[in-house]
Design an enzyme around this catalytic site. Structure first.
Site, PDB file in Angstrom:
ATOM      1  N   TYR A 268       0.916  -1.274  -0.049  1.00  0.00           N
ATOM      2  CA  TYR A 268      -0.125   0.171  -0.027  1.00  0.00           C
ATOM      3  C   TYR A 268       0.943   1.308   0.025  1.00  0.00           C
ATOM      4  O   TYR A 268       1.901   1.411   0.899  1.00  0.00           O
ATOM      5  CB  TYR A 268      -0.970   0.244   1.438  1.00  0.00           C
ATOM      6  CG  TYR A 268      -1.342   1.472   1.315  1.00  0.00           C
ATOM      7  CD1 TYR A 268      -2.310   2.109   0.608  1.00  0.00           C
ATOM      8  CD2 TYR A 268      -0.711   2.418   2.477  1.00  0.00           C
ATOM      9  CE1 TYR A 268      -2.348   3.211   0.601  1.00  0.00           C
ATOM     10  CE2 TYR A 268      -1.001   3.647   2.650  1.00  0.00           C
ATOM     11  CZ  TYR A 268      -1.883   4.040   1.592  1.00  0.00           C
ATOM     12  OH  TYR A 268      -2.047   5.629   1.667  1.00  0.00           O
TER      13      TYR A 268
ATOM     14  N   HIS B 264      -3.258   0.155   6.075  1.00  0.00           N
ATOM     15  CA  HIS B 264      -4.338   0.346   4.836  1.00  0.00           C
ATOM     16  C   HIS B 264      -5.306  -0.747   5.142  1.00  0.00           C
ATOM     17  O   HIS B 264      -5.846  -1.338   3.928  1.00  0.00           O
ATOM     18  CB  HIS B 264      -3.829   0.539   3.612  1.00  0.00           C
ATOM     19  CG  HIS B 264      -4.510   1.670   2.901  1.00  0.00           C
ATOM     20  ND1 HIS B 264      -5.716   1.405   1.954  1.00  0.00           N
ATOM     21  CD2 HIS B 264      -4.395   3.158   2.987  1.00  0.00           C
ATOM     22  CE1 HIS B 264      -5.882   2.723   1.705  1.00  0.00           C
ATOM     23  NE2 HIS B 264      -5.231   3.837   2.261  1.00  0.00           N
TER      24      HIS B 264
HETATM   25  C1  GCO Z   1      -3.431   8.152   4.483  1.00  0.00           C
HETATM   26  C2  GCO Z   1      -4.315   7.394   3.360  1.00  0.00           C
HETATM   27  C3  GCO Z   1      -4.456   7.982   2.205  1.00  0.00           C
HETATM   28  C4  GCO Z   1      -5.840   7.205   1.651  1.00  0.00           C
HETATM   29  C5  GCO Z   1      -6.544   7.867   0.574  1.00  0.00           C
HETATM   30  C6  GCO Z   1      -7.673   7.578  -0.003  1.00  0.00           C
HETATM   31  O1  GCO Z   1      -2.870   9.014   3.921  1.00  0.00           O
HETATM   32  O2  GCO Z   1      -3.137   7.662   5.469  1.00  0.00           O
HETATM   33  O3  GCO Z   1      -4.400   6.121   3.880  1.00  0.00           O
HETATM   34  O4  GCO Z   1      -3.665   8.060   1.468  1.00  0.00           O
HETATM   35  O5  GCO Z   1      -5.442   5.944   1.052  1.00  0.00           O
HETATM   36  O6  GCO Z   1      -6.781   9.087   1.297  1.00  0.00           O
HETATM   37  O7  GCO Z   1      -8.310   8.465  -0.944  1.00  0.00           O
HETATM   38 MG    MG Z   2      -3.790   5.828   5.907  1.00  0.00          MG
END
Ligand code: GCO
Ligand code: MG
Length: 417
Positions: free
Chosen positions: A174, A223
């Site tokens: 992720y 994530h």
């Molecule tokens: C974070 C995230 C994000 C999300 C995103 C989805 O910054 O911690 O998890 O990058 O993935 O906002 O649109």
């Molecule tokens: Mg996040």
């Protein structure tokens, strides 16, 4: 004949809302939704963040089609009544689409309140308890080395906190580039493997401590990809590397398991960006499963509910770490910082270094300086919008409407984002 929707009580001044509409723009390629509320005082308007990047058209429809009928003619100082009205007139309780629309109005009305008072929003909230918000920035790469190269650059630029995400060879992780799978027997060519992730994550953090030293704070975002037991296995394997926080170990469907996971994890557990109501977020904070609450402020309805949530968190010893990546508008980022500098229980702020086109569209956008985010001292948010510039960066659906469900296991099944 008057109705519930007209001014329900005499207002202090004869000031009224004359318009409310969504401005959608993608100066960095990421669709941003900002609500603009106009008033009958010449030049007096407010801006609020309503950014739900994956479903921005739905938010814009709520704002443009439903809200003028509720808000035009009303006194802009009645922030709580107006934002409640938006939610309750829909009868069915809010999800992220409606909450983002509510947030857009809520933050725009706080902006107007600040401009009328001649004060920045953080002063309306009670004033600063700290000079600035310390923030973390993202270091990602397709290898451990690439991730740590990026981390070193950020540290040279003054960052004291970095979030590390890496894809190890043959796997996407992720927040890191997608790379082809080399997992033996993979049925899905870009498959992601829990087993490989649990094996590789400690290698990333071991290498990070060796190369970056002990001083820098390290963070990581899972994530939502693990089961409760896998989350504990990961947390324990990372213990020697002293993480500042471990984020989103579980999907929201399993948040009731968080107290057990937190009790067994040797580092602070951060969670909340997928909460879509502030009452759910309150349950999370009081349920004993979280050390740092990190909601996406517009997804829980804006500054007003986030402020209440921060207060409840303060009372039960939970810190704040508001969600603030590139799919937060500059107004949303300013709202985060207003909360950060006024909340005694601030933990950390996720920072995003906006590219120049964002500054062109939203003059006054905050800039990360030596790892710090300082609030603007101008009235309201201190941020304007150049609508001609905004129109030069039109939003489209591009891949943001489907990005979130981008990972599959090696057998082809979808991974929860
Ligand atoms: C974070 C995230 C994000 C999300 C995103 C989805 O910054 O911690 O998890 O990058 O993935 O906002 O649109
Ligand atoms: Mg996040």
């Amino acid at each position: 004949m008057s109705s519930n929707f007209d001014n329900p009580w005499p207002s202090r001044e004869p000031l009224a809302i004359t318009g409310v509409r969504a401005i959608v723009t993608a100066p960095e390629g990421i669709p941003l939704v900002v609500v603009r509320v106009d008033t009958d005082e010449p030049g007096l308007y407010g801006l609020g963040c309503a950014t739900f990047t994956q479903r921005w058209k739905a938010v814009a429809t709520i704002v443009d089609e439903y809200l003028p009928r509720l808000l035009v003619g009303r006194y802009p100082g009645d922030i709580t009544d107006l934002t409640q009205l938006i939610g309750l007139t829909g009868y069915w309780r809010q999800g992220p689409v409606v909450n983002n629309a509510i947030s857009g109005v809520d933050q725009a009305l706080w902006d107007i309140a600040g401009k009328r008072a001649g004060m920045p929003v953080h002063e309306l909230l009670g004033g600063k308890v700290r000079a600035a918000a310390d923030c973390y920035l993202h270091a990602a790469g397709s290898t451990i080395d690439e991730t740590l190269d990026r981390a070193e650059q950020l540290i040279e630029q003054g960052a004291r906190h970095v979030r590390l995400q890496a894809s190890t060879p043959g796997r996407a992780g992720y927040g890191a580039p997608q790379v082809p799978s080399d997992y033996p027997g993979a049925l899905y060519p870009n498959g992601w493997s829990v087993k490989a992730y649990l094996r590789d994550a400690p290698k990333l953090f071991k290498a990070a401590r060796e190369r970056l030293g002990e001083e820098v704070e390290l963070l990581h975002d899972v994530h939502s990809r693990l089961t409760p037991k896998e989350a504990v296995v990961l947390a324990r394997s990372l213990e020697p590397y002293r993480l500042f926080f471990l984020e989103d170990v579980l999907a929201p469907e399993w948040w009731d398991q968080l107290p057990a996971v937190r009790a067994a994890s040797p580092m602070p557990i951060a969670v909340g960006e997928l909460a879509t109501s502030w009452t759910d977020a309150v349950r999370l904070v009081t349920g004993g499963g979280v050390d740092m609450i990190r909601c996406h402020v517009s997804d829980i309805g804006g500054l007003t509910p986030a402020r209440k949530l921060a207060g409840i968190a303060e009372a039960v010893g939970v810190q704040t770490a508001w969600h603030g990546p590139g799919d937060t508008s500059p107004i949303g980022a300013a709202a985060n910082v207003a909360l950060d500098v006024t909340s005694p229980n601030f933990g950390i702020q996720e920072g995003h270094v906006y590219s120049e086109p964002v500054h062109e569209v939203f003059p006054g956008t905050l800039r990360v300086t030596d790892g710090w985010l300082f609030p603007n001292e101008a009235p309201g948010w201190g941020i304007e919008v150049d609508e001609q510039a905004a129109a030069r960066y039109p939003a489209d659906l591009s891949n943001h409407d489907r990005w979130a469900a981008g990972a599959r296991l090696i057998d082809g099944s979808l991974v929860k984002p």
